[in-house]
Design a protein around this motif. Structure first.
Motif, short mmCIF file in Angstrom:
data_model
loop_
_atom_site.label_atom_id
_atom_site.label_comp_id
_atom_site.label_asym_id
_atom_site.label_seq_id
_atom_site.Cartn_x
_atom_site.Cartn_y
_atom_site.Cartn_z
N TYR A 1 0.85 -1.20 0.00
CA TYR A 1 0.00 0.00 0.00
C TYR A 1 0.88 1.24 0.00
O TYR A 1 1.95 1.26 0.61
N ARG A 2 0.39 2.27 -0.68
CA ARG A 2 1.10 3.54 -0.76
C ARG A 2 0.15 4.68 -0.37
O ARG A 2 -0.98 4.73 -0.86
N LEU A 3 0.62 5.54 0.48
CA LEU A 3 -0.18 6.68 0.91
C LEU A 3 0.64 7.95 0.80
O LEU A 3 1.78 8.02 1.29
N GLN A 4 0.07 8.97 0.15
CA GLN A 4 0.75 10.26 0.06
C GLN A 4 0.73 10.96 1.41
O GLN A 4 -0.25 10.87 2.16
N ALA A 5 1.82 11.66 1.70
CA ALA A 5 1.95 12.32 3.00
C ALA A 5 2.44 13.75 2.82
O ALA A 5 3.17 14.07 1.88
N GLU A 6 2.03 14.60 3.75
CA GLU A 6 2.60 15.94 3.87
C GLU A 6 3.72 15.87 4.91
O GLU A 6 3.64 15.09 5.86
N ASP B 1 8.37 15.34 10.30
CA ASP B 1 7.29 14.40 10.59
C ASP B 1 6.35 14.31 9.39
O ASP B 1 6.25 15.23 8.58
N LEU B 2 5.67 13.19 9.27
CA LEU B 2 4.79 12.93 8.13
C LEU B 2 3.34 12.82 8.61
O LEU B 2 3.06 12.14 9.60
N THR B 3 2.43 13.48 7.90
CA THR B 3 1.01 13.39 8.20
C THR B 3 0.28 12.80 7.02
O THR B 3 0.40 13.30 5.89
N ILE B 4 -0.49 11.73 7.28
CA ILE B 4 -1.21 11.00 6.25
C ILE B 4 -2.70 11.10 6.53
O ILE B 4 -3.16 10.73 7.62
N THR B 5 -3.45 11.63 5.59
CA THR B 5 -4.90 11.69 5.69
C THR B 5 -5.47 10.58 4.80
O THR B 5 -5.12 10.51 3.62
N PHE B 6 -6.34 9.73 5.37
CA PHE B 6 -6.71 8.53 4.62
C PHE B 6 -8.16 8.11 4.86
O PHE B 6 -8.76 8.41 5.90
N HIS B 7 -8.70 7.40 3.85
CA HIS B 7 -9.94 6.65 3.98
C HIS B 7 -9.60 5.19 4.23
O HIS B 7 -8.54 4.71 3.82
N VAL C 1 -3.07 10.21 10.47
CA VAL C 1 -2.08 9.66 11.39
C VAL C 1 -0.75 10.35 11.10
O VAL C 1 -0.43 10.62 9.93
N THR C 2 -0.01 10.66 12.15
CA THR C 2 1.27 11.36 12.01
C THR C 2 2.39 10.46 12.50
O THR C 2 2.25 9.79 13.53
N THR C 3 3.49 10.43 11.77
CA THR C 3 4.65 9.63 12.15
C THR C 3 5.78 10.55 12.58
O THR C 3 5.76 11.77 12.32
N ALA C 4 6.80 9.97 13.20
CA ALA C 4 8.01 10.72 13.46
C ALA C 4 8.80 10.91 12.17
O ALA C 4 8.45 10.34 11.12
N ARG C 5 9.84 11.70 12.22
CA ARG C 5 10.72 11.91 11.07
C ARG C 5 11.29 10.57 10.61
O ARG C 5 11.72 9.77 11.44
#
Length: 277
Positions: free
Chosen positions: A191-196, A202-208, A222-226
């Motif tokens: 799976y691939r998800l685009q992130a800001e 840090d990465l923020t992913i908005t998803f369905h 969901v937000t991840t660490a760097r």
């Protein structure tokens, strides 16, 4: 035996960190003028006009190519500037760039937030006595599940891409600044998800996902660490949270980009408020 003990200890630490995350999350939502306190969203027009819930005449004005928001009030109206606490007595203006916000004035328990969204000025009233806040007891969540703590790979784009998106408010268009893709595997599928990407990496992913509309809101983030130097990143769906628009009809929250829809039921993170469990 050693591997089992180490695995158990790691899961215990993950659970403890998640519990602290949940406590901080609920405390932040319940702040005095946080997202649970929104009671209106009102667009300003060039004609000085009264608005609901607070006194004064509110409008927009353009001079030398610079558009400002304008407020006229008298000291006896009871409005005061949020930071200084001085009475609003006369005519005052403020300028914002798109997507900026300013807690401008107060009226009793209400803070008036000035916002620029979609190139238009609006005010949002934030009332600390809003029932949404005073009756809040925490967001419903799925139980912590270590199976939803996934190792992923960060694949940045050569340059960020600006992708037009919709928002929770049909009158407001948005832009997703896609910096790259987070890639992970689940049940043998990639799976691939685009992130800001934030200023600290840090990465923020908005998803369905397939729980939307059943046990969760229409979309989450969901937000991840760097990411680590080798490009690896931990994607913990237990930390998936609702946007403010889940709590209030006055949000202008971004929807996911078209490709950020998972054919998975992500039974982790925050649920919809009326889930009933």
């Amino acid at each position: 035996m050693t591997d089992t003990l180490e695995g158990s200890t790691n899961e215990t630490e993950q659970l403890a960190r998640w519990q602290r995350f949940r406590e901080n999350r609920n405390n932040a939502l319940a702040e005095e003028h946080g997202w649970l306190t929104l009671t209106s969203l009102q667009w300003l027009t060039p004609e000085p006009s009264p608005v609901e819930l607070v006194p004064g005449l509110w409008s927009t004005s353009e001079s030398v190519g610079l558009e400002t928001a304008v407020l006229t009030a008298h000291a006896e109206d009871g409005l005061v500037f949020d930071e200084e606490g001085d009475p609003v007595d006369g005519t005052f203006s403020a300028h914002l760039s798109n997507e900026e916000s300013l807690n401008w004035v107060r009226y009793g328990t209400i803070v008036v937030e000035l916002a620029m969204r979609g190139g238009r000025y609006a005010i949002r009233t934030r009332d600390s006595e809003s029932p949404t806040r005073t009756e809040f007891s925490g967001v419903p969540v799925f139980d912590f599940d270590p199976e939803w703590v996934l190792e992923a790979t960060w694949e940045p784009y050569p340059e960020p891409r600006e992708v037009p998106i919709s928002t929770a408010n049909p009158l407001v268009d948005g832009i997703h600044r896609s910096a790259g893709e987070v890639v992970f595997r689940r049940n043998g599928h990639e799976y691939r998800l685009q992130a800001e990407q934030g200023k600290l990496g840090d990465l923020t992913i908005t998803f369905h996902d397939e729980t939307n509309g059943r046990t969760t809101e229409d979309w989450r983030k969901v937000t991840t660490a760097r990411p680590r130097p080798n490009g690896s990143v931990t994607l913990d769906f237990n930390r998936s949270i609702n946007y403010p628009s889940a709590f209030t009809p006055y949000g202008t929250c971004p929807m996911p980009v078209r490709d950020n829809s998972l054919d998975l039921a992500v039974e982790a993170g925050e649920k919809m408020l009326d889930d009933g469990e």
